[in-house]
Design an enzyme around this catalytic site. Sequence first.
Site, PDB file in Angstrom:
ATOM      1  N   TYR A  75       0.835  -1.208   0.000  1.00 21.49           N
ATOM      2  CA  TYR A  75       0.000   0.000   0.000  1.00 21.49           C
ATOM      3  C   TYR A  75       0.873   1.262   0.000  1.00 21.49           C
ATOM      4  O   TYR A  75       0.626   2.189  -0.761  1.00 21.49           O
ATOM      5  CB  TYR A  75      -0.914   0.007   1.238  1.00 21.49           C
ATOM      6  CG  TYR A  75      -1.945   1.111   1.182  1.00 21.49           C
ATOM      7  CD1 TYR A  75      -3.228   0.862   0.700  1.00 21.49           C
ATOM      8  CD2 TYR A  75      -1.630   2.403   1.596  1.00 21.49           C
ATOM      9  CE1 TYR A  75      -4.163   1.874   0.637  1.00 21.49           C
ATOM     10  CE2 TYR A  75      -2.563   3.420   1.520  1.00 21.49           C
ATOM     11  CZ  TYR A  75      -3.837   3.158   1.046  1.00 21.49           C
ATOM     12  OH  TYR A  75      -4.762   4.161   0.971  1.00 21.49           O
ATOM     13  N   ASP A 128      -9.665  18.393 -24.767  1.00 28.09           N
ATOM     14  CA  ASP A 128     -11.041  18.612 -24.270  1.00 28.09           C
ATOM     15  C   ASP A 128     -11.213  18.352 -22.780  1.00 28.09           C
ATOM     16  O   ASP A 128     -11.907  19.092 -22.098  1.00 28.09           O
ATOM     17  CB  ASP A 128     -12.091  17.867 -25.120  1.00 28.09           C
ATOM     18  CG  ASP A 128     -11.935  16.361 -25.134  1.00 28.09           C
ATOM     19  OD1 ASP A 128     -10.924  15.863 -24.607  1.00 28.09           O
ATOM     20  OD2 ASP A 128     -12.816  15.673 -25.686  1.00 28.09           O
ATOM     21  N   HIS A 452     -20.303  14.590 -26.711  1.00 28.75           N
ATOM     22  CA  HIS A 452     -19.977  13.571 -27.712  1.00 28.75           C
ATOM     23  C   HIS A 452     -19.941  12.160 -27.148  1.00 28.75           C
ATOM     24  O   HIS A 452     -20.160  11.199 -27.873  1.00 28.75           O
ATOM     25  CB  HIS A 452     -18.650  13.907 -28.401  1.00 28.75           C
ATOM     26  CG  HIS A 452     -17.494  14.074 -27.468  1.00 28.75           C
ATOM     27  ND1 HIS A 452     -17.423  15.091 -26.557  1.00 28.75           N
ATOM     28  CD2 HIS A 452     -16.368  13.344 -27.299  1.00 28.75           C
ATOM     29  CE1 HIS A 452     -16.295  14.992 -25.878  1.00 28.75           C
ATOM     30  NE2 HIS A 452     -15.641  13.926 -26.304  1.00 28.75           N
TER      31      HIS A 452
END
Length: 461
Positions: A75, A128, A452
């Site tokens: 971890y 984007d 989109h």
Amino acid sequence: MEHEWKTIIEPFKIKSVEPLGLTTRAERLEALERAHYNLFNIKAEKVLIDLLTDSGTGAMSAAQWGGIMTGDESYAGARSYYNFENEIRALTGFDEIIPVHQGRAAEKILFSVIGGKGRYIISNSHFDTTRANVEFSGAEAMDFPVKEALDFDKPAPFKGNADVPAMAKFIKEIGAANIPLCVMTVTNNSLGGQPVSMENLKAVQNLCRKHGIPMFLDCARFAENAYLIKLREKGYAQCPVREIAEEMFELADGAWMSCKKDALVNIGGFLAMNNREWSGKARQLLILTEGFSTYGGLAGRDLEAVAIGLREVLDENYLRYRIRSAQYLGEGLLKHGVPIINPPGGHGVYVNAKKFLPRISPSNFPAQALGCALYLEGGIRGVEIGTLMFGRRDPKGAFLPAPMELLRLAMPRRVYTQSHIDYVIEVFGWLAKNKESIKGLEIVEAPAILPHFTAKLKPAK
Ligand code: F0G
């Protein structure tokens, strides 16, 4: 004597294969209707050649699969994390390395730290998700591409460059105090996967330094950018591509990367910088949303594969094949009279659907229509970069035309061979002769953010 053979081959052999999704035209028509003419909704097993994206779709090497088996899943403080950190530090020179599960997680964290209302982020062009994360923070994303980037037909070596005088004018008007960051996207994905020259990076860095604005790289495709500098920029032909990449990072104050591209992995990313104040805040957000600072939402094996991929991607035989394959596709399309952003980009070819299908108006999504026709006729999937993706709307919700209508054919790394690409070229040859069969589309429904991905469409009446 050593011969210089002209044929550029795939510099790998294939150890493991996957079948392709062979379908009939009737099956594809049914799939398209079921997907509401949105290619994101098509099951991948119904796609023959998938050029939707080069992101996370590459083939890993035998060495990377070996790394997957030896990954340390502790971890905290896993050995794989330190391999990851060391590799990124050696390449970028940045001290603070923050792992994230993919690029947009780095963007969300960074713009939560430095964005906000009244602030402006300047760029050659935001991708984007970058734009969406900037805007989600309340800030504004301002693009300053060079003028030749918008002249798709006329080749130029560095269409990814930023327009430095336009940036300088904007900084003067808005005031540097309101601009917490400049980001240079290398290569420039939104405008054709085009490279940024070292000269332009230096000029932007100079401008930013003068105004105290940090410059970061959105370096998802840094190796492709560095190789294109080697091919096209004066003074770099003899320079090892790794040194070119290091020089690019030296100019910057930080970077983030979607490792799903040039780190040759299926998942992963990082945020890197020297600014301790920002990195401290970023790590707090990381722990809140991604995971502890030595894994950031990734498994140890993923970190290991990134460390190996970042070395492999700078192999010049690989890059020579990689850049050549996009050029080969581009040349094939041009021979059939299919207009593209010329020259082809580092990671694929962008078809100019506005010019290819002038009868279809932007309100009927010509690039989306071309993408659907390409799927229907050939089982090939690309992605629209146009009115549907940019999705600006009028007050009634109707789509406003985007400045461009492109269909991007992005090439996954080390996945397809030359005959696959010959097939794509053949299908385009048929489409070029049968353009009249391609009909526009209209919206059935579309969400406000990133439409989109989930919009539903149908053939226009
Ligand atoms: N920046 C650039 C330049 C990208 O191309 C992408 C992703 C991102 C950031 C975001 O990274 O997907 O790992 O969260 N581009 C993909 C594409 C999606 O298809 O071009 P991510």
